[in-house]
Design a protein around this motif. Structure first.
Motif, PDB file in Angstrom:
ATOM      1  N   VAL A   1       0.833  -1.200   0.000  1.00 46.83           N
ATOM      2  CA  VAL A   1       0.000   0.000   0.000  1.00 46.83           C
ATOM      3  C   VAL A   1       0.873   1.258   0.000  1.00 46.83           C
ATOM      4  N   ILE A   2       2.077   1.161   0.556  1.00 47.15           N
ATOM      5  CA  ILE A   2       2.977   2.313   0.660  1.00 47.15           C
ATOM      6  C   ILE A   2       3.735   2.494  -0.649  1.00 47.15           C
ATOM      7  N   SER A   3       3.743   3.717  -1.158  1.00 49.68           N
ATOM      8  CA  SER A   3       4.507   4.033  -2.366  1.00 49.68           C
ATOM      9  C   SER A   3       5.788   4.765  -1.972  1.00 49.68           C
ATOM     10  N   PRO A   4       6.766   4.875  -2.883  1.00 49.27           N
ATOM     11  CA  PRO A   4       7.984   5.613  -2.554  1.00 49.27           C
ATOM     12  C   PRO A   4       7.723   7.068  -2.164  1.00 49.27           C
ATOM     13  N   ASN A   5       6.601   7.605  -2.626  1.00 54.53           N
ATOM     14  CA  ASN A   5       6.263   9.003  -2.329  1.00 54.53           C
ATOM     15  C   ASN A   5       5.217   9.146  -1.226  1.00 54.53           C
ATOM     16  N   SER A   6       4.916   8.068  -0.526  1.00 52.44           N
ATOM     17  CA  SER A   6       3.944   8.162   0.569  1.00 52.44           C
ATOM     18  C   SER A   6       4.467   9.127   1.632  1.00 52.44           C
ATOM     19  N   ARG A   7       3.533   9.840   2.231  1.00 52.98           N
ATOM     20  CA  ARG A   7       3.926  10.902   3.162  1.00 52.98           C
ATOM     21  C   ARG A   7       2.802  11.145   4.169  1.00 52.98           C
ATOM     22  N   PHE A   8       3.186  11.363   5.425  1.00 49.10           N
ATOM     23  CA  PHE A   8       2.227  11.715   6.473  1.00 49.10           C
ATOM     24  C   PHE A   8       2.556  13.131   6.938  1.00 49.10           C
ATOM     25  N   GLU A   9       1.632  14.049   6.744  1.00 52.83           N
ATOM     26  CA  GLU A   9       1.862  15.445   7.084  1.00 52.83           C
ATOM     27  C   GLU A   9       0.945  15.894   8.226  1.00 52.83           C
ATOM     28  N   ILE A  10       1.532  16.497   9.241  1.00 59.27           N
ATOM     29  CA  ILE A  10       0.757  17.122  10.311  1.00 59.27           C
ATOM     30  C   ILE A  10       0.718  18.617  10.018  1.00 59.27           C
ATOM     31  N   LYS A  11      -0.409  19.078   9.543  1.00 59.10           N
ATOM     32  CA  LYS A  11      -0.539  20.500   9.241  1.00 59.10           C
ATOM     33  C   LYS A  11      -0.660  21.310  10.522  1.00 59.10           C
ATOM     34  N   GLU A  12      -1.399  20.764  11.476  1.00 55.44           N
ATOM     35  CA  GLU A  12      -1.507  21.429  12.775  1.00 55.44           C
ATOM     36  C   GLU A  12      -2.029  20.443  13.813  1.00 55.44           C
ATOM     37  N   LEU A  13      -1.289  20.332  14.893  1.00 55.62           N
ATOM     38  CA  LEU A  13      -1.764  19.660  16.098  1.00 55.62           C
ATOM     39  C   LEU A  13      -1.590  20.674  17.218  1.00 55.62           C
ATOM     40  N   SER A  14      -2.680  21.260  17.668  1.00 51.27           N
ATOM     41  CA  SER A  14      -2.586  22.357  18.627  1.00 51.27           C
ATOM     42  C   SER A  14      -3.540  22.157  19.793  1.00 51.27           C
ATOM     43  N   VAL A  15      -3.109  22.650  20.947  1.00 49.03           N
ATOM     44  CA  VAL A  15      -3.909  22.587  22.165  1.00 49.03           C
ATOM     45  C   VAL A  15      -3.806  23.933  22.867  1.00 49.03           C
ATOM     46  N   VAL A  16      -4.941  24.453  23.321  1.00 48.34           N
ATOM     47  CA  VAL A  16      -4.972  25.696  24.081  1.00 48.34           C
ATOM     48  C   VAL A  16      -5.325  25.370  25.525  1.00 48.34           C
ATOM     49  N   TYR A  17      -4.498  25.852  26.442  1.00 52.47           N
ATOM     50  CA  TYR A  17      -4.743  25.647  27.876  1.00 52.47           C
ATOM     51  C   TYR A  17      -4.555  26.978  28.595  1.00 52.47           C
TER      52      TYR A  17
ATOM     53  N   ALA B   1      -5.617  29.890  27.822  1.00 52.47           N
ATOM     54  CA  ALA B   1      -5.317  30.905  26.801  1.00 52.47           C
ATOM     55  C   ALA B   1      -3.894  30.791  26.243  1.00 52.47           C
ATOM     56  N   LEU B   2      -3.173  29.710  26.566  1.00 55.21           N
ATOM     57  CA  LEU B   2      -1.822  29.498  26.058  1.00 55.21           C
ATOM     58  C   LEU B   2      -1.848  28.344  25.053  1.00 55.21           C
ATOM     59  N   LYS B   3      -1.263  28.548  23.884  1.00 55.80           N
ATOM     60  CA  LYS B   3      -1.400  27.595  22.785  1.00 55.80           C
ATOM     61  C   LYS B   3      -0.073  26.948  22.420  1.00 55.80           C
ATOM     62  N   ALA B   4      -0.077  25.627  22.372  1.00 60.49           N
ATOM     63  CA  ALA B   4       1.065  24.851  21.882  1.00 60.49           C
ATOM     64  C   ALA B   4       0.712  24.297  20.508  1.00 60.49           C
ATOM     65  N   VAL B   5       1.664  24.365  19.586  1.00 59.97           N
ATOM     66  CA  VAL B   5       1.417  23.936  18.208  1.00 59.97           C
ATOM     67  C   VAL B   5       2.528  23.010  17.739  1.00 59.97           C
ATOM     68  N   LEU B   6       2.145  21.909  17.119  1.00 55.88           N
ATOM     69  CA  LEU B   6       3.097  20.980  16.526  1.00 55.88           C
ATOM     70  C   LEU B   6       2.781  20.836  15.046  1.00 55.88           C
ATOM     71  N   LYS B   7       3.821  20.906  14.215  1.00 60.45           N
ATOM     72  CA  LYS B   7       3.687  20.695  12.776  1.00 60.45           C
ATOM     73  C   LYS B   7       4.831  19.813  12.311  1.00 60.45           C
ATOM     74  N   GLY B   8       4.623  19.110  11.188  1.00 63.30           N
ATOM     75  CA  GLY B   8       5.723  18.291  10.693  1.00 63.30           C
ATOM     76  C   GLY B   8       5.288  17.295   9.648  1.00 63.30           C
ATOM     77  N   ALA B   9       6.191  16.396   9.331  1.00 63.44           N
ATOM     78  CA  ALA B   9       5.918  15.392   8.309  1.00 63.44           C
ATOM     79  C   ALA B   9       6.839  14.202   8.494  1.00 63.44           C
ATOM     80  N   VAL B  10       6.375  13.055   8.006  1.00 63.45           N
ATOM     81  CA  VAL B  10       7.168  11.821   7.966  1.00 63.45           C
ATOM     82  C   VAL B  10       7.098  11.297   6.541  1.00 63.45           C
TER      83      VAL B  10
END
Length: 453
Positions: free
Chosen positions: A329-345, A347-356
């Protein structure tokens, strides 16, 4: 998949309602003239074990008290899973991964559950046939399929549980050629109580889909799911909580032999343990998946559940399918992208972005999990206000023994900042993690294990 939309609506809401056991399962909309391609099959509930507890009384005699049934048995005996088990075994799996035809739609409407399922429904609903379907031809040539599952108010004295829900209803409108459909379903109210110990309640669940079938009967298009309100409690009132504004949107597309899936999800508020968290966002993409192998992988899972009733045999056979059919199922160009994983606590916001992704894999790498693993690369960025990091360190230090735990934890944070492992700029902290060729870096600093001399 004739019920694609219909049971996308019906069974997706059932799946979301309660946790399912650890049985290998896949829930994907695709398939035949009579089903959402949900291939999950929940095995028959195990026999409830009843152990005894012997205690001494003031008079010196002993009393034997039955031990409460295990949680797994209680959950499996709830009506929502008993209904889903029958739907999965008798409606979903038999018709999955097949083309939609007018005959299959008619067969769906005329469907009758097995005698065992009807007896189960009679016990819970007071009616052996609580699920009703309708089919009609529209003036423009489209076909409309509707369903209604009746309300339920059921108490199980054996397990001391109570289930209640309002009628679930929905419809699927198929195009004249039966290759495109638009569906929607609503479940106004669902609740499940477990004695006085725990309960969960969902309000105004809604699901919709606008999609079409590709050549392998997988469903491509958009889907939406929402729950405005979820309430729960565990034990006393101090352990009550709620979730507000749950939403999930997906869009599955195909370009040539490859598939992409974009997911955006979020929660407005989560209140638990006396703390308010939110909003929470998780938006990600799964890109460049080989469509034909994905369809074959799902088809083999469906066929396994269709033809192998014994649970233990299914477990063994499913492992073989995962070992042999998942990697293609996986191709040489397969990619997992996190556009935004964010949590507000607070009024303070943590943000994670990235790709595999895969770093220039060769043809032979694609045939071996061990070789493919060596080609994995990743880039992840985490940012948060320093004030939030200090709140986290305070929480972590509260779990440690000793009067100086908080000072030590804060000192560790400051040491990481001083060493450049955490970057500080305008009271904002950031960490950049990179992984390639087996090498790890944080903010450009090598963090690999040094060879021993």
């Amino acid at each position: 998949m004739k019920k694609t939309a219909l049971l996308t609506a019906m069974c997706s809401t059932l799946i979301v309602s309660l946790p399912v056991d650890a049985t290998p399962q896949i829930t994907v909309t695709s398939g035949d003239a009579t089903s959402t391609q949900s291939t999950t099959v929940v095995p028959a509930p195990p026999a409830v074990t009843s152990t005894t507890k012997v205690t001494d009384t003031p008079s010196g005699t002993q009393t034997v008290t039955p031990h409460a049934p295990d949680v797994e048995s209680i959950v499996k005996h709830t009506p929502v899973l008993r209904v889903y088990e029958a739907v999965a075994k008798e409606i979903l799996v038999p018709y999955s991964m097949k083309p939609v035809t007018k005959a299959s739609l008619n067969r769906f409407v005329d469907f009758q559950f097995s005698a065992a399922a009807q007896a189960d429904f009679k016990e819970m609903f007071g009616n052996p046939d609580p699920l009703h379907f309708g089919l009609r031809d529209l003036p423009n040539g489209d076909v409309e399929l509707t369903f209604l599952m009746q309300s339920l108010d059921y108490k199980d004295s054996k397990f001391n549980t109570q289930s209640r829900w309002e009628p679930m209803s929905g419809q699927v409108t198929y195009s004249k050629d039966l290759k495109h459909f638009v569906s929607s379903a609503d479940w106004p109210y669902f609740s499940q109580g477990f004695g006085n110990d725990a309960s969960i309640e969902f309000k105004k669940m809604h699901i919709s889909q606008d999609a079409f079938y590709n050549a392998h009967f997988l469903t491509l298009g958009k889907a939406h799911f929402s729950i405005p309100e979820v309430n729960f409690h565990f034990g006393d009132a101090g352990k009550m909580g709620y979730v507000r504004g749950v939403e999930l949107n997906s869009n599955t597309t195909q370009q040539g032999p490859l598939m992409n899936m974009d997911i955006s999800s979020g929660v407005d508020e989560v209140f638990v343990g006396g703390q308010m968290i939110g909003p929470i966002r998780f938006d990600y993409s799964i890109l460049n998946i080989n469509e034909a192998p994905a369809a074959e992988f799902l088809r083999q899972i469906v066929d396994l559940n269709r033809n192998t009733p014994d649970f233990d045999q299914r477990v063994v056979a499913s492992k073989k399918i995962f070992d042999t059919k998942l990697l293609p199922v996986i191709s040489p160009n397969s990619r997992f992208e996190i556009k935004e994983l964010s949590v507000v606590y607070q009024a303070l916001k943590a943000v994670l972005k990235g790709a595999v992704w895969l770093d220039h894999p060769k043809k032979q790498d694609m045939s071996s999990p061990a070789l493919l693993f060596k080609k994995i690369a990743a880039h992840v960025e985490l940012t948060m206000p320093k004030a939030l990091a200090l709140k986290i360190t305070k929480l972590v230090s509260s779990l440690k023994p000793g009067p100086d735990a908080e000072q030590q934890t804060n000192a560790g944070l400051q040491a990481l900042i001083a060493a450049g492992m955490i970057k500080e700029e305008n009271d904002q902290l950031s960490v950049v993690f990179d992984y390639a060729n087996g090498m790890k870096k944080v903010n450009g600093h090598d963090i690999n294990d040094k060879p021993k001399k």
